[in-house]
Scaffold this motif. Structure first.
Motif, PDB file in Angstrom:
ATOM      1  N   ILE A 143       0.840  -1.204   0.000  1.00  0.00           N
ATOM      2  CA  ILE A 143       0.000   0.000   0.000  1.00  0.00           C
ATOM      3  C   ILE A 143       0.870   1.247   0.000  1.00  0.00           C
ATOM      4  O   ILE A 143       0.650   2.185  -0.775  1.00  0.00           O
ATOM      5  CB  ILE A 143      -0.965  -0.010   1.208  1.00  0.00           C
ATOM      6  CG1 ILE A 143      -2.042  -1.074   1.017  1.00  0.00           C
ATOM      7  CG2 ILE A 143      -1.592   1.366   1.420  1.00  0.00           C
ATOM      8  CD1 ILE A 143      -2.866  -1.359   2.259  1.00  0.00           C
ATOM      9  N   TYR A 144       1.884   1.259   0.848  1.00  0.00           N
ATOM     10  CA  TYR A 144       2.756   2.440   0.926  1.00  0.00           C
ATOM     11  C   TYR A 144       3.668   2.559  -0.288  1.00  0.00           C
ATOM     12  O   TYR A 144       3.958   3.670  -0.732  1.00  0.00           O
ATOM     13  CB  TYR A 144       3.527   2.461   2.242  1.00  0.00           C
ATOM     14  CG  TYR A 144       2.635   2.866   3.376  1.00  0.00           C
ATOM     15  CD1 TYR A 144       2.261   4.191   3.532  1.00  0.00           C
ATOM     16  CD2 TYR A 144       2.100   1.928   4.241  1.00  0.00           C
ATOM     17  CE1 TYR A 144       1.397   4.582   4.542  1.00  0.00           C
ATOM     18  CE2 TYR A 144       1.237   2.315   5.257  1.00  0.00           C
ATOM     19  CZ  TYR A 144       0.895   3.640   5.400  1.00  0.00           C
ATOM     20  OH  TYR A 144       0.028   4.017   6.394  1.00  0.00           O
TER      21      TYR A 144
ATOM     22  N   ASP B  80       2.815   1.714  -3.314  1.00  0.00           N
ATOM     23  CA  ASP B  80       1.947   2.280  -4.355  1.00  0.00           C
ATOM     24  C   ASP B  80       1.726   3.771  -4.139  1.00  0.00           C
ATOM     25  O   ASP B  80       1.721   4.553  -5.092  1.00  0.00           O
ATOM     26  CB  ASP B  80       0.607   1.544  -4.389  1.00  0.00           C
ATOM     27  CG  ASP B  80       0.722   0.138  -4.952  1.00  0.00           C
ATOM     28  OD1 ASP B  80       1.758  -0.178  -5.578  1.00  0.00           O
ATOM     29  OD2 ASP B  80      -0.222  -0.648  -4.750  1.00  0.00           O
ATOM     30  N   LYS B  81       1.541   4.190  -2.878  1.00  0.00           N
ATOM     31  CA  LYS B  81       1.351   5.613  -2.596  1.00  0.00           C
ATOM     32  C   LYS B  81       2.597   6.414  -2.947  1.00  0.00           C
ATOM     33  O   LYS B  81       2.506   7.476  -3.564  1.00  0.00           O
ATOM     34  CB  LYS B  81       0.997   5.826  -1.123  1.00  0.00           C
ATOM     35  CG  LYS B  81      -0.414   5.469  -0.775  1.00  0.00           C
ATOM     36  CD  LYS B  81      -0.685   5.775   0.683  1.00  0.00           C
ATOM     37  CE  LYS B  81      -2.118   5.433   1.040  1.00  0.00           C
ATOM     38  NZ  LYS B  81      -2.409   5.745   2.444  1.00  0.00           N
ATOM     39  N   VAL B  82       3.763   5.929  -2.547  1.00  0.00           N
ATOM     40  CA  VAL B  82       5.012   6.651  -2.812  1.00  0.00           C
ATOM     41  C   VAL B  82       5.301   6.698  -4.301  1.00  0.00           C
ATOM     42  O   VAL B  82       5.641   7.759  -4.836  1.00  0.00           O
ATOM     43  CB  VAL B  82       6.190   6.012  -2.035  1.00  0.00           C
ATOM     44  CG1 VAL B  82       7.525   6.553  -2.510  1.00  0.00           C
ATOM     45  CG2 VAL B  82       6.017   6.236  -0.547  1.00  0.00           C
TER      46      VAL B  82
ATOM     47  N   GLY C 229       3.199   6.510  -6.721  1.00  0.00           N
ATOM     48  CA  GLY C 229       2.213   7.391  -7.349  1.00  0.00           C
ATOM     49  C   GLY C 229       2.516   8.855  -7.115  1.00  0.00           C
ATOM     50  O   GLY C 229       2.314   9.700  -7.985  1.00  0.00           O
ATOM     51  N   ALA C 230       3.028   9.174  -5.933  1.00  0.00           N
ATOM     52  CA  ALA C 230       3.351  10.566  -5.621  1.00  0.00           C
ATOM     53  C   ALA C 230       4.613  11.037  -6.340  1.00  0.00           C
ATOM     54  O   ALA C 230       4.736  12.213  -6.674  1.00  0.00           O
ATOM     55  CB  ALA C 230       3.529  10.734  -4.117  1.00  0.00           C
TER      56      ALA C 230
END
Length: 182
Positions: free
Chosen positions: A52-53, A55-57, A59-60
């Motif tokens: 999850i993290y 993917d967030k990183v 994506g950012a």
């Protein structure tokens, strides 16, 4: 509606507490000899949290529409985390059941769980190589994704065969009156 109204800074500690309480309850409800199985069941869930993290990183850090290639070694490591994370609930259940069966010396049951894991992996129920964890047909995957799926599935199948053969060997020794290693 409450999730929208209550700030995330207040909700996340509550969710962490609930997760810890569920984990504690799992250990209280489990015989001591099966504690390793409970601990092993946590590994795929932790991989999901990491995914999850990641993917967030990613994506950012990646602008929309950009096609940035990762170094090969890093891409391979991230793929391993994705494969371990995808289908984590089924993976956790099967891994814990398999290890509990081994602890109880029920080799045929452990072989059955490993065989079930092989089939579930082959069709993406667990260890799907694709983002979003879709169910897959192995013959419709790209070659790189298909090789991952087939490798994981084959590994589970080999483990199933080894456990079943071990059970047959122990049965033969018992039938001939030899001492077993129990």
């Amino acid at each position: 509606y409450l999730y929208v109204i209550i700030p995330k800074a207040a909700v996340l500690p509550i969710l962490v507490f609930i997760g810890l309480e569920i984990t504690a309850q799992s250990f209280h409800a489990t015989p001591h000899r099966h504690y390793p199985a409970v601990a092993l069941a946590c590994v795929p869930a932790l991989a999901t949290l990491v995914q999850i993290y990641i993917d967030k990183v990613s994506g950012a850090l990646t602008p929309p529409g950009a096609n940035i290639a990762l170094p090969t070694a890093l891409a391979a490591e991230l793929q391993v985390i994705r494969v371990l994370a995808n289908g984590f609930i089924v993976t956790s259940l099967l891994w814990a059941s398999l290890l509990a069966a081994l602890i109880d010396r029920q080799l045929r049951r452990a072989a059955g769980f490993a065989g079930l894991a092989a089939v579930a992996t082959l069709f993406g129920v667990m260890h799907s190589p694709l983002p979003g964890n879709p169910l897959v047909l192995p013959w419709q995957l790209a070659p790189s994704a298909a090789s991952i799926t087939i490798s994981f599935s084959a590994a589970y199948a080999v483990v199933a065969v080894l456990f079943f053969a071990w059970a047959l060997y122990l049965d033969r020794r018992t039938n001939r009156g030899e001492a077993t290693c129990r």
